[in-house]
Design a protein around this motif. Structure first.
Motif, PDB file in Angstrom:
ATOM      1  N   GLU A 120     -12.329 -31.593  45.015  1.00 19.02           N
ATOM      2  CA  GLU A 120     -11.405 -30.657  44.344  1.00 19.02           C
ATOM      3  C   GLU A 120     -10.668 -31.332  43.180  1.00 19.02           C
ATOM      4  O   GLU A 120     -10.767 -30.871  42.047  1.00 19.02           O
ATOM      5  N   GLU A 150      -8.481 -25.472  41.851  1.00 21.82           N
ATOM      6  CA  GLU A 150      -9.045 -26.678  42.477  1.00 21.82           C
ATOM      7  C   GLU A 150      -7.898 -27.529  43.034  1.00 21.82           C
ATOM      8  O   GLU A 150      -8.025 -28.130  44.102  1.00 21.82           O
ATOM      9  N   HIS A 153      -7.064 -26.083  46.248  1.00 20.24           N
ATOM     10  CA  HIS A 153      -8.050 -26.440  47.277  1.00 20.24           C
ATOM     11  C   HIS A 153      -7.780 -27.832  47.836  1.00 20.24           C
ATOM     12  O   HIS A 153      -8.005 -28.089  49.013  1.00 20.24           O
ATOM     13  N   GLU A 240     -13.040 -19.289  44.786  1.00 17.04           N
ATOM     14  CA  GLU A 240     -14.286 -19.883  44.268  1.00 17.04           C
ATOM     15  C   GLU A 240     -15.108 -18.855  43.487  1.00 17.04           C
ATOM     16  O   GLU A 240     -15.776 -19.198  42.501  1.00 17.04           O
TER      17      GLU A 240
HETATM   18 FE   LIG Z   1     -12.722 -25.874  44.948  1.00 17.55          FE
END
Ligand SMILES: [Fe+2]
Ligand SMILES: [Fe+2]
Length: 474
Positions: A120, A150, A153, A240
């Motif tokens: 990530e 990201e 994440h 995503e």
């Molecule tokens: Fe991701």
């Protein structure tokens, strides 16, 4: 709903677990200092029209507003718990899903979470410089959206590490901020995440190919018997989807623009196409070959006892596990894998349990092929006789049965010398990169303007027009 009054927005009732809350509040400044250091270059003062998750329900989970990225409300959002959920595969099939980490799987699970988590921040690092050469404000906003998500994440995985893995987990969470994409001493864990993303064509290819690997890994982990992992991955998947949209539509718009220019000017030789300031289809094909082959490696070895263990233990399932109709233990099933024998590529049947990496890779390839077919339609509709193709699965591979072999685009086994003679017909050459980067020397930042090498999108973000001020520079 997500509680945004908390220092760390969350829907996991973080306030009730003081020790965990303090640990994460301790990690938060370290995360921010990573973002200031490795997040998008020179962007900290920009106000970006971003979406932020407000709830984890599928309808209306996001709201849009201007946000300075370092003030983005990164937090911890898990899909709500289903009390009846079970372990759906492997030897524990039928047991209630685990709400805590089973002791015997602790170190494997930690490894799985760390490996996912490491990708990530890596992609944010890889994309750090691209804001300086964006083709429009619309695209600039999109890359920033991908970057902040990201970052979230990473938060998702760090929450699991802190909440379920004690001291080891806290140490791993710190290491996630210490590794750096491409660093020789302390690189990111997986190969594709140490490759540079030097230009916007590479960025769109990356979000199409490599973020989609992310999707397939998350789908497999969303089946996990370890319920908190499954629930956090489910929510990550909603984010995503946007990343892959950015990639697919980005490449599609580049192809569209190239085809328009080729038609208008009646040219087809790459050098003539380049002279008109767009990216020739041959170069697009070479980028595709590179990103596809590097991403295929992320699935791991074709035959893997680790993959079998993950499955049998109930930790990592197959793509759409619960929709598949079989016994979900795979004790007697077989699956075909390829291998190089002499100068031939053979297919052999192996126990399906050991071939789960290969199976996930095949599921991925099917979806990739569908996307490439959609790109092809843009070329066909322009009436240009050019075919985009996926390379042979064994082309340019460094992991699995094809590693160490020199396989052509179409699957012939070559000597190293023969292969090298074609390398830059098949993969982007230093010259290709130089040309593509020469098109992207500065930022296109006027309202509603797009760089010459890319077509505008069909519509704007959240119903806004294309000439909307998606980013304010201040
Ligand atoms: Fe991701
Ligand atoms: Fe992503």
């Amino acid at each position: 709903m997500i509680d945004y009054t908390e220092k760390i927005p969350n829907n996991v009732d973080l306030g009730r677990d003081r020790v965990l809350q303090r640990a994460l509040e301790h990690w938060q400044p370290a995360y921010l200092s990573w973002w200031y250091d490795m997040g998008p270059n020179e962007s900290h003062n920009f106000e970006v029209y971003l979406r932020t998750a407000t709830s984890v329900e599928p309808d209306g989970w996001a709201q849009f507003d201007y946000v300075k990225m370092p003030e983005y409300r990164w937090g911890i959002f898990l899909q709500p718990r289903d009390e009846r959920r079970q372990v759906n595969f492997g030897m524990h099939k039928g047991q209630p899903a685990w709400q805590d980490v089973p002791g015997e799987y602790r170190s494997i699970l930690r490894r799985i979470v760390v490996t996912q988590g490491d990708t990530e921040p890596a992609s944010v690092e890889q994309q750090k410089m691209l804001g300086l050469s964006c083709p429009s404000l619309y695209d600039l906003r999109n890359i920033f959206q991908v970057n902040v998500e990201e970052g979230r994440h990473l938060w998702a995985m760090v929450y699991l590490l802190h909440r379920y893995f004690g001291r080891d987990g806290r140490e791993e969470a710190e290491s996630l901020l210490a590794r750096r994409s491409g660093d020789t001493d302390n690189p990111r864990i997986l190969g594709a995440f140490n490759e540079p993303t030097p230009d916007w064509l590479a960025f769109y290819m990356f979000t199409f190919f490599t973020d989609r690997d992310g999707k397939f890994q998350l789908c497999a982990l969303a089946e996990s018997g370890f319920d908190p992992l499954a629930r956090t991955c489910r929510f990550m998947l909603t984010e995503e989807a946007h990343h892959m949209f950015v990639g697919e539509s980005g490449v599609s718009r580049i192809i569209q623009r190239t085809c328009e220019v080729m038609k208008e000017n009646k040219v087809d030789a790459p050098s003539d196409v380049r002279a008109l300031g767009v990216i020739d289809l041959q170069t697009i094909q070479r980028y595709l070959n590179f990103h596809y082959s590097v991403t295929l490696d992320l699935y791991g070895s074709d035959v893997s006892s680790n993959a079998a263990n993950y499955y049998t233990s109930g930790l990592k399932g197959r793509f759409r596990e619960t929709k598949l109709e079989d016994d979900h233990t795979l004790q007697d099933a077989a699956y075909p894998v390829s291998e190089v024998v002499g100068n031939k590529i053979n297919t052999k049947q192996v126990p399906a349990l050991t071939a789960l990496n290969e199976r996930l890779r095949d599921d991925y390839i099917e979806e990739i092929q569908a996307g490439v077919n959609r790109w092809q339609r843009v070329i066909d509709e322009a009436g240009i006789p050019f075919r985009l193709t996926l390379p042979h699965k064994g082309f340019h591979r460094e992991i699995g049965n094809f590693a160490g072999h020199f396989i052509s685009l179409t699957g012939e086994i070559l000597t190293e010398e023969q292969w090298k003679a074609h390398e830059f017909e098949w993969l982007p050459s230093p010259n290709d990169y130089k040309y593509v980067q020469s098109l992207m020397s500065g930022r296109v930042a006027e309202l509603g303007k797009f760089a010459n090498w890319i077509a505008p999108p069909v519509k704007g973000i959240n119903g806004k027009p294309l000439d909307f001020q998606y980013v304010r520079f201040n």
